[in-house]
Design an enzyme around this catalytic site. Structure first.
Site, PDB file in Angstrom:
ATOM      1  N   LYS A 299      -1.907  11.078  -1.900  1.00 15.57           N
ATOM      2  CA  LYS A 299      -2.682  10.549  -3.037  1.00 15.57           C
ATOM      3  C   LYS A 299      -3.006   9.064  -2.823  1.00 15.57           C
ATOM      4  O   LYS A 299      -4.144   8.636  -3.014  1.00 15.57           O
ATOM      5  CB  LYS A 299      -1.868  10.714  -4.319  1.00 15.57           C
ATOM      6  CG  LYS A 299      -2.361   9.851  -5.468  1.00 15.57           C
ATOM      7  CD  LYS A 299      -1.486   9.952  -6.695  1.00 15.57           C
ATOM      8  CE  LYS A 299      -0.280   9.069  -6.750  1.00 15.57           C
ATOM      9  NZ  LYS A 299      -0.468   7.703  -7.222  1.00 15.57           N
ATOM     10  N   ASN A 300      -1.991   8.286  -2.409  1.00 13.45           N
ATOM     11  CA  ASN A 300      -2.195   6.838  -2.350  1.00 13.45           C
ATOM     12  C   ASN A 300      -3.014   6.393  -1.140  1.00 13.45           C
ATOM     13  O   ASN A 300      -3.299   5.205  -0.978  1.00 13.45           O
ATOM     14  CB  ASN A 300      -0.850   6.110  -2.415  1.00 13.45           C
ATOM     15  CG  ASN A 300      -0.266   6.198  -3.817  1.00 13.45           C
ATOM     16  OD1 ASN A 300      -0.950   6.583  -4.768  1.00 13.45           O
ATOM     17  ND2 ASN A 300       1.011   5.844  -3.954  1.00 13.45           N
TER      18      ASN A 300
ATOM     19  N   CYS B 280       1.996  -0.812 -18.115  1.00 10.78           N
ATOM     20  CA  CYS B 280       2.365   0.377 -17.357  1.00 10.78           C
ATOM     21  C   CYS B 280       3.851   0.626 -17.574  1.00 10.78           C
ATOM     22  O   CYS B 280       4.623  -0.326 -17.728  1.00 10.78           O
ATOM     23  CB  CYS B 280       2.068   0.117 -15.880  1.00 10.78           C
ATOM     24  SG  CYS B 280       2.578   1.420 -14.787  1.00 10.78           S
TER      25      CYS B 280
ATOM     26  N   ARG C  83       2.872  -5.038 -13.521  1.00 11.33           N
ATOM     27  CA  ARG C  83       1.846  -4.715 -12.520  1.00 11.33           C
ATOM     28  C   ARG C  83       0.544  -5.510 -12.677  1.00 11.33           C
ATOM     29  O   ARG C  83      -0.529  -4.947 -12.878  1.00 11.33           O
ATOM     30  CB  ARG C  83       1.562  -3.211 -12.524  1.00 11.33           C
ATOM     31  CG  ARG C  83       2.809  -2.394 -12.277  1.00 11.33           C
ATOM     32  CD  ARG C  83       2.531  -0.929 -12.169  1.00 11.33           C
ATOM     33  NE  ARG C  83       1.899  -0.578 -10.912  1.00 11.33           N
ATOM     34  CZ  ARG C  83       1.507   0.659 -10.616  1.00 11.33           C
ATOM     35  NH1 ARG C  83       1.670   1.618 -11.482  1.00 11.33           N
ATOM     36  NH2 ARG C  83       0.944   0.911  -9.459  1.00 11.33           N
TER      37      ARG C  83
ATOM     38  N   ASP D 138       8.783   4.656  -4.691  1.00  9.26           N
ATOM     39  CA  ASP D 138       8.272   5.951  -5.167  1.00  9.26           C
ATOM     40  C   ASP D 138       9.249   7.107  -4.913  1.00  9.26           C
ATOM     41  O   ASP D 138       8.984   8.234  -5.324  1.00  9.26           O
ATOM     42  CB  ASP D 138       6.914   6.264  -4.502  1.00  9.26           C
ATOM     43  CG  ASP D 138       5.809   5.367  -5.044  1.00  9.26           C
ATOM     44  OD1 ASP D 138       6.018   4.725  -6.080  1.00  9.26           O
ATOM     45  OD2 ASP D 138       4.739   5.328  -4.417  1.00  9.26           O
TER      46      ASP D 138
ATOM     47  N   ARG E 268      -0.752  14.090 -11.930  1.00  5.43           N
ATOM     48  CA  ARG E 268      -1.501  12.969 -11.350  1.00  5.43           C
ATOM     49  C   ARG E 268      -1.293  12.891  -9.848  1.00  5.43           C
ATOM     50  O   ARG E 268      -2.167  12.395  -9.126  1.00  5.43           O
ATOM     51  CB  ARG E 268      -1.036  11.647 -11.960  1.00  5.43           C
ATOM     52  CG  ARG E 268      -1.323  11.532 -13.422  1.00  5.43           C
ATOM     53  CD  ARG E 268      -0.939  10.183 -13.906  1.00  5.43           C
ATOM     54  NE  ARG E 268      -1.609   9.157 -13.097  1.00  5.43           N
ATOM     55  CZ  ARG E 268      -1.497   7.866 -13.293  1.00  5.43           C
ATOM     56  NH1 ARG E 268      -0.749   7.422 -14.280  1.00  5.43           N
ATOM     57  NH2 ARG E 268      -2.130   7.013 -12.540  1.00  5.43           N
TER      58      ARG E 268
HETATM   59  N1  EPU Z   1       2.178  -7.609  -7.852  1.00  7.08           N
HETATM   60  C1  EPU Z   1       1.882  -8.834  -8.404  1.00  7.08           C
HETATM   61  N2  EPU Z   1       0.569  -9.239  -8.414  1.00  7.08           N
HETATM   62  C2  EPU Z   1      -0.433  -8.492  -7.896  1.00  7.08           C
HETATM   63  C3  EPU Z   1      -0.115  -7.240  -7.322  1.00  7.08           C
HETATM   64  C4  EPU Z   1       1.205  -6.828  -7.316  1.00  7.08           C
HETATM   65  O1  EPU Z   1       2.753  -9.540  -8.889  1.00  7.08           O
HETATM   66  O2  EPU Z   1      -1.588  -8.927  -7.932  1.00  7.08           O
HETATM   67  C5  EPU Z   1       3.576  -7.138  -7.843  1.00  7.08           C
HETATM   68  C6  EPU Z   1       3.770  -5.885  -8.691  1.00  7.08           C
HETATM   69  O3  EPU Z   1       3.933  -6.171 -10.047  1.00  7.08           O
HETATM   70  C7  EPU Z   1       4.991  -5.265  -8.053  1.00  7.08           C
HETATM   71  C8  EPU Z   1       4.826  -5.639  -6.574  1.00  7.08           C
HETATM   72  O4  EPU Z   1       3.891  -6.709  -6.542  1.00  7.08           O
HETATM   73  O5  EPU Z   1       6.146  -5.874  -8.558  1.00  7.08           O
HETATM   74  C9  EPU Z   1       4.314  -4.522  -5.669  1.00  7.08           C
HETATM   75  O6  EPU Z   1       3.227  -3.881  -6.295  1.00  7.08           O
HETATM   76  P1  EPU Z   1       2.011  -3.287  -5.475  1.00  7.08           P
HETATM   77  O7  EPU Z   1       0.810  -4.095  -5.755  1.00  7.08           O
HETATM   78  O8  EPU Z   1       2.399  -3.095  -4.058  1.00  7.08           O
HETATM   79  O9  EPU Z   1       1.837  -1.860  -6.186  1.00  7.08           O
HETATM   80  P2  EPU Z   1       0.462  -1.121  -6.376  1.00  7.08           P
HETATM   81  O10 EPU Z   1      -0.426  -1.445  -5.251  1.00  7.08           O
HETATM   82  O11 EPU Z   1      -0.019  -1.314  -7.764  1.00  7.08           O
HETATM   83  C10 EPU Z   1       1.082   1.011  -4.988  1.00  7.08           C
HETATM   84  C11 EPU Z   1       1.164   2.484  -5.256  1.00  7.08           C
HETATM   85  C12 EPU Z   1       2.365   2.766  -6.145  1.00  7.08           C
HETATM   86  C13 EPU Z   1       3.622   2.274  -5.416  1.00  7.08           C
HETATM   87  C14 EPU Z   1       3.473   0.785  -5.075  1.00  7.08           C
HETATM   88  C15 EPU Z   1       4.620   0.236  -4.267  1.00  7.08           C
HETATM   89  C16 EPU Z   1      -1.130   3.178  -5.124  1.00  7.08           C
HETATM   90  C17 EPU Z   1      -2.341   3.695  -5.812  1.00  7.08           C
HETATM   91  N3  EPU Z   1      -0.071   2.929  -5.886  1.00  7.08           N
HETATM   92  O12 EPU Z   1       0.929   0.398  -6.263  1.00  7.08           O
HETATM   93  O13 EPU Z   1       2.438   4.174  -6.306  1.00  7.08           O
HETATM   94  O14 EPU Z   1       4.750   2.464  -6.220  1.00  7.08           O
HETATM   95  O15 EPU Z   1       2.258   0.573  -4.337  1.00  7.08           O
HETATM   96  O16 EPU Z   1       4.793   0.937  -3.095  1.00  7.08           O
HETATM   97  O17 EPU Z   1      -1.133   3.036  -3.920  1.00  7.08           O
HETATM   98  C18 EPU Z   1       3.005   6.170  -7.388  1.00  7.08           C
HETATM   99  O18 EPU Z   1       2.352   6.781  -6.517  1.00  7.08           O
HETATM  100  O19 EPU Z   1       3.763   6.769  -8.206  1.00  7.08           O
HETATM  101  C19 EPU Z   1       2.909   4.721  -7.472  1.00  7.08           C
HETATM  102  C20 EPU Z   1       3.278   4.031  -8.550  1.00  7.08           C
END
Ligand code: EPU
Length: 420
Positions: free
Chosen positions: A22-23, A116, A121, A305, A397
């Site tokens: 998915k991701n 969330c 996030r 995850d 999802r």
């Molecule tokens: N963060 C910030 N600022 C930003 C972006 C992120 O502070 O601008 C922080 C977040 O709050 C968090 C950390 O950085 O504490 C890591 O977050 P990340 O941005 O890596 O998460 P994401 O990109 O929103 C993706 C996956 C998630 C998975 C995370 C971590 C997708 C669509 N989603 O989320 O997947 O948990 O990376 O590996 O790729 C899931 O599939 O259930 C899921 C939540």
């Protein structure tokens, strides 16, 4: 709204085939906005988030044909630069259209994702990077409005934390920027690497993929290409734990064991027997698992995850384990539900101290997010009696046909309309 009803205590056995990740599917779909032309995407998972991203793309002007797990996406131009709140609020990953829309079409309006269940996030790192590349960004009426006159400019970007979708968003935008962009402390997740290989097939110049420094030399345009989505490592891990937690023997096929190293190491440490092949993993429970400590970290560390699913296994382990969540600040909502099933878990800040119990007992429980739902299903498979997991729309999802796949392994699982 559906719920999942599980009669626990059945030992799972047999073979299960893993779907596309998915991701990976989500950023790859978003990236089709980077060029006119056609992209054929294979091994696309049939999950609701992918459907939502398809709706976002269709709204923006893409034509999408679906035949089984093959998506053909054609873009002749964009009809709108705005991803609407109605879709974004159901899926935070909609923010992935921001970089491609801005870089190729000069403007993007994306509703700011709200709160969330698993943490704040924010997307501040996505926005700061795009601003550094010359974009003008305003937040108004709940939307991020980004625009650029001409092309984005290559820049040196340091991410304070290695954000997965942030790295993906900026990497996509940088493909069409003028000059070189260097992403430091970039995310190294396999999903980022799979997106990069798709971009490279389309004419992008990206190097350092899989390391924490990714360099992108911008090109004036990209073209379409075909791509097969990498297998889902979280789905893989979830079925491995399903085998282990039910005292069963399960062969997980069409997966990428090399993307699951941290989980495999922890399962082995817990005494679970694993046979790892090139594209398959056989799991065999070896009596009650041993308690092991787990700390979530960005890849190649233990994936956040898989934290909830691992906690379900540890709830039935011999001894106490400490599970530390370092990626998201409030990803322990499944704990209260596991406690309703008899688990002994104490939360101290971002640590969960899990003392294994001999048995869990089936109970009505409520899912709070995607991976929490998977955790409760796993606990239900091992528990005595009936477990009723409500709000399984979270599960839909990101897990393709979970009930059918589990039934194929001998589980007694059925979907029911929720009683109100
Ligand atoms: N963060 C910030 N600022 C930003 C972006 C992120 O502070 O601008 C922080 C977040 O709050 C968090 C950390 O950085 O504490 C890591 O977050 P990340 O941005 O890596 O998460 P994401 O990109 O929103 C993706 C996956 C998630 C998975 C995370 C971590 C997708 C669509 N989603 O989320 O997947 O948990 O990376 O590996 O790729 C899931 O599939 O259930 C899921 C939540």
């Amino acid at each position: 709204m559906d719920c999942m009803v599980i009669q626990g205590g059945r030992r799972l056995a047999g073979e299960v085939r893993i779907s596309g990740a998915k991701n990976t599917a989500l950023p790859i779909l978003a990236s089709t906005l980077l060029s006119k032309g056609t992209c054929a995407l294979l091994n696309m998972p049939d999950v609701r988030d992918v459907l939502t991203m398809s709706k976002v793309l269709t709204h923006l002007g893409a034509g999408i044909e679906v035949h089984g797990d093959r998506y053909t996406v054609t873009l002749a131009g964009v009809a709108s630069c705005q991803a609407p709140y109605e879709l974004v609020k159901t899926m935070r990953a909609s923010v992935l259209v921001l970089g491609p829309l801005l870089a190729r079409w000069g403007e993007a309006i994306v509703a700011l994702p709200g709160g969330c269940a698993i943490g704040a996030r924010p997307i501040n790192l996505h926005l700061a990077a795009l601003e550094k590349m010359g974009a003008e960004i305003h937040i108004e009426h709940g939307n991020v409005h980004a625009c650029i006159r001409g092309r984005l400019k290559g820049a040196r970007i340091y991410f304070d934390v290695p954000t997965v979708t942030g790295t993906e968003n900026v990497m996509m935008a940088a493909c069409l920027a003028e000059g070189t962009t260097v992403l430091e402390n970039a995310a190294r997740e396999p999903e980022v690497s799979d997106l990069a290989s798709f971009l490279i097939k389309r004419g992008a110049r990206v190097s350092g993929v899989g390391t924490d420094v990714i360099t992108i030399d911008g090109v004036p345009e990209l073209h379409g290409a075909d791509h097969e989505i990498v297998p889902d490592r979280v789905e893989t891990g979830t079925y491995l734990i399903a085998g282990a937690i039910t005292g069963g023997e399960v062969r997980v096929v069409r997966c990428r064991p090399d993307h699951c190293d941290a989980l495999l190491a922890k399962l082995q440490e817990a005494g679970v027997a694993l046979k790892v092949e090139k594209e398959a993993i056989q799991v065999r429970a070896n009596g009650q698992p041993r308690a092991v400590d787990v700390k979530t970290l960005p890849y190649p560390g233990f994936p956040t995850d898989m934290q909830a699913q691992m906690m379900a296994l540890m709830a039935l382990a011999r001894g106490s384990s400490v599970i530390t969540e370092t990626v998201f600040e409030s990803r322990f909502l499944h704990v209260l539900e596991l406690q309703r099933m008899g688990a002994d878990i104490r939360i101290e800040g971002n640590h969960a101290v899990v003392t294994g119990v001999g048995r869990l007992s089936g109970a009505p429980v409520m899912a709070s997010d995607l991976r929490a739902s998977a955790c409760l299903i796993l606990a239900g498979l091992a528990a005595e009696g009936e477990t009723r997991v409500s709000r399984v729309y979270h599960l839909d999802r990101g897990y393709e046909r979970l009930d059918a796949k589990l039934t194929g392994l001998g589980a007694q699982v059925r979907r029911e309309a929720e009683r109100v």
